[in-house]
Design a protein around this motif. Sequence first.
Motif, mmCIF file in Angstrom:
data_model
loop_
_atom_site.group_PDB
_atom_site.id
_atom_site.type_symbol
_atom_site.label_atom_id
_atom_site.label_comp_id
_atom_site.label_asym_id
_atom_site.label_seq_id
_atom_site.Cartn_x
_atom_site.Cartn_y
_atom_site.Cartn_z
ATOM 1 N N VAL A 84 -27.011 29.149 122.904
ATOM 2 C CA VAL A 84 -26.878 30.713 122.553
ATOM 3 C C VAL A 84 -27.703 31.378 121.177
ATOM 4 N N GLN A 85 -27.486 30.477 120.612
ATOM 5 C CA GLN A 85 -28.504 30.915 119.515
ATOM 6 C C GLN A 85 -29.406 31.517 119.689
ATOM 7 N N ASP A 86 -30.199 30.219 119.865
ATOM 8 C CA ASP A 86 -31.099 29.454 120.609
ATOM 9 C C ASP A 86 -32.047 30.814 120.978
ATOM 10 N N GLU A 87 -31.463 31.317 122.127
ATOM 11 C CA GLU A 87 -31.663 32.019 123.586
ATOM 12 C C GLU A 87 -32.259 33.339 122.696
ATOM 13 N N LEU A 88 -31.039 33.827 121.682
ATOM 14 C CA LEU A 88 -31.085 34.655 120.512
ATOM 15 C C LEU A 88 -32.003 35.142 119.848
ATOM 16 N N HIS A 89 -32.355 34.018 119.385
ATOM 17 C CA HIS A 89 -33.702 33.897 118.486
ATOM 18 C C HIS A 89 -35.012 34.092 119.330
ATOM 19 N N ALA A 90 -35.349 34.225 120.559
ATOM 20 C CA ALA A 90 -36.482 34.138 121.470
ATOM 21 C C ALA A 90 -36.248 35.426 121.532
ATOM 22 N N VAL A 91 -35.254 36.115 121.957
ATOM 23 C CA VAL A 91 -35.045 37.827 122.353
ATOM 24 C C VAL A 91 -35.364 38.592 120.894
ATOM 25 N N LEU A 92 -34.433 38.112 119.508
ATOM 26 C CA LEU A 92 -35.029 38.902 118.305
ATOM 27 C C LEU A 92 -36.413 38.615 118.623
ATOM 28 N N GLU A 93 -37.241 37.623 118.565
ATOM 29 C CA GLU A 93 -39.007 37.074 118.672
ATOM 30 C C GLU A 93 -39.593 38.481 119.411
ATOM 31 N N GLU A 94 -39.272 38.208 121.164
ATOM 32 C CA GLU A 94 -39.406 39.625 121.738
ATOM 33 C C GLU A 94 -39.876 40.574 121.540
ATOM 34 N N LEU A 95 -38.698 40.844 121.101
ATOM 35 C CA LEU A 95 -38.410 42.588 120.059
ATOM 36 C C LEU A 95 -39.077 42.541 119.089
ATOM 37 N N ARG A 96 -39.662 42.069 118.655
ATOM 38 C CA ARG A 96 -40.029 41.769 117.427
ATOM 39 C C ARG A 96 -41.656 41.907 117.996
ATOM 40 N N ASN A 97 -42.440 41.436 118.166
ATOM 41 C CA ASN A 97 -43.321 41.427 119.095
ATOM 42 C C ASN A 97 -43.595 42.456 119.568
ATOM 43 N N LEU A 98 -42.364 43.343 120.797
ATOM 44 C CA LEU A 98 -42.401 44.433 121.855
ATOM 45 C C LEU A 98 -42.714 45.678 120.219
ATOM 46 N N ALA A 99 -42.001 45.907 118.962
ATOM 47 C CA ALA A 99 -41.601 46.935 118.433
ATOM 48 C C ALA A 99 -43.626 46.663 117.645
ATOM 49 N N GLY A 100 -44.212 45.460 117.433
ATOM 50 C CA GLY A 100 -45.368 45.165 116.726
ATOM 51 C C GLY A 100 -46.307 46.494 117.862
ATOM 52 N N LYS A 101 -45.954 46.118 119.202
ATOM 53 C CA LYS A 101 -46.831 46.708 120.104
ATOM 54 C C LYS A 101 -46.801 48.389 119.823
ATOM 55 N N LEU A 102 -45.987 48.488 119.642
ATOM 56 C CA LEU A 102 -45.539 49.913 119.412
ATOM 57 C C LEU A 102 -46.730 51.306 118.539
ATOM 58 N N TYR A 103 -46.191 50.126 117.300
ATOM 59 C CA TYR A 103 -47.225 50.698 116.015
ATOM 60 C C TYR A 103 -47.079 49.797 114.753
ATOM 61 N N PRO A 104 -48.256 48.514 114.709
ATOM 62 C CA PRO A 104 -47.659 47.165 114.207
ATOM 63 C C PRO A 104 -47.352 48.024 112.391
ATOM 64 N N PRO A 105 -46.259 46.976 112.160
ATOM 65 C CA PRO A 105 -45.149 47.002 111.045
ATOM 66 C C PRO A 105 -46.354 47.240 109.586
ATOM 67 N N LEU A 106 -47.505 46.239 110.112
ATOM 68 C CA LEU A 106 -48.526 46.007 109.008
ATOM 69 C C LEU A 106 -49.602 47.139 108.234
ATOM 70 N N LEU A 107 -49.553 47.864 109.485
ATOM 71 C CA LEU A 107 -50.338 49.029 109.770
ATOM 72 C C LEU A 107 -49.301 50.098 109.133
ATOM 73 N N ASP A 108 -48.166 50.840 109.272
ATOM 74 C CA ASP A 108 -47.795 51.921 108.674
ATOM 75 C C ASP A 108 -47.801 51.032 107.169
ATOM 76 N N GLU A 109 -47.943 50.097 106.129
ATOM 77 C CA GLU A 109 -46.851 49.650 105.026
ATOM 78 C C GLU A 109 -48.412 49.090 104.089
#
Length: 199
Positions: free
Chosen positions: A62-87
């Motif tokens: 279950v922990q591994d699955e959570l890590h995978a979901v977290l990575e997908e969420l970060r990728n999705l957030a980066g497609k909205l507006y990349p954090p590095l672009l803001d920073e």
Amino acid sequence: MAPDSLPAVLPGGADDPWHQRMRLERELHDGPALRLSALALRLGLLSHRCQDPALAEGISGVQDELHAVLEELRNLAGKLYPPLLDEAGLGPALRQVAEHAEAPVAIVDNSERFGTALEGATYFAVAECLAALPVGAPAVEVAITREGDEMVLAVTGLEPGATARLQETARSLGGRTDTGPSGSPETAVTAVTARIPCA
């Protein structure tokens, strides 16, 4: 980075699409992403304390699955507006895109900042150009400068048809583009220069 389809609108207020995207990215990072990280950590602690090997293995899964979901969420957030672009701005964010391009890409800039909306619109336009590069394409250079009250974005080495999104974006932001050969006749490549008003 997948290109985006929102229009390149550059209104003056903080409610433009690019500020909205940046806020959504931050909300995803500061809300669900942090909670998932904390949950994965708690599950890891439970797994180490568990006396039942089968249960510990299940918790670990279950922990591994959570890590995978977290990575997908970060990728999705980066497609909205990349954090590095803001920073860090347009240059560093485009360097990150260039690392995944199918051809050599050089990003030349002087760390100039141009505001959330202008950086957002031009980032996605250039990212689309770079994502379309075929394997083994000639080297591309993207130079970002400011001349007076204009951001100047010069892209050299792309096929003329591959710059349509960039040219459309420049026009929608009240700018203009020039297209022509660059270099000596023997080594001439296409260069597109976009000049876009900025504050």
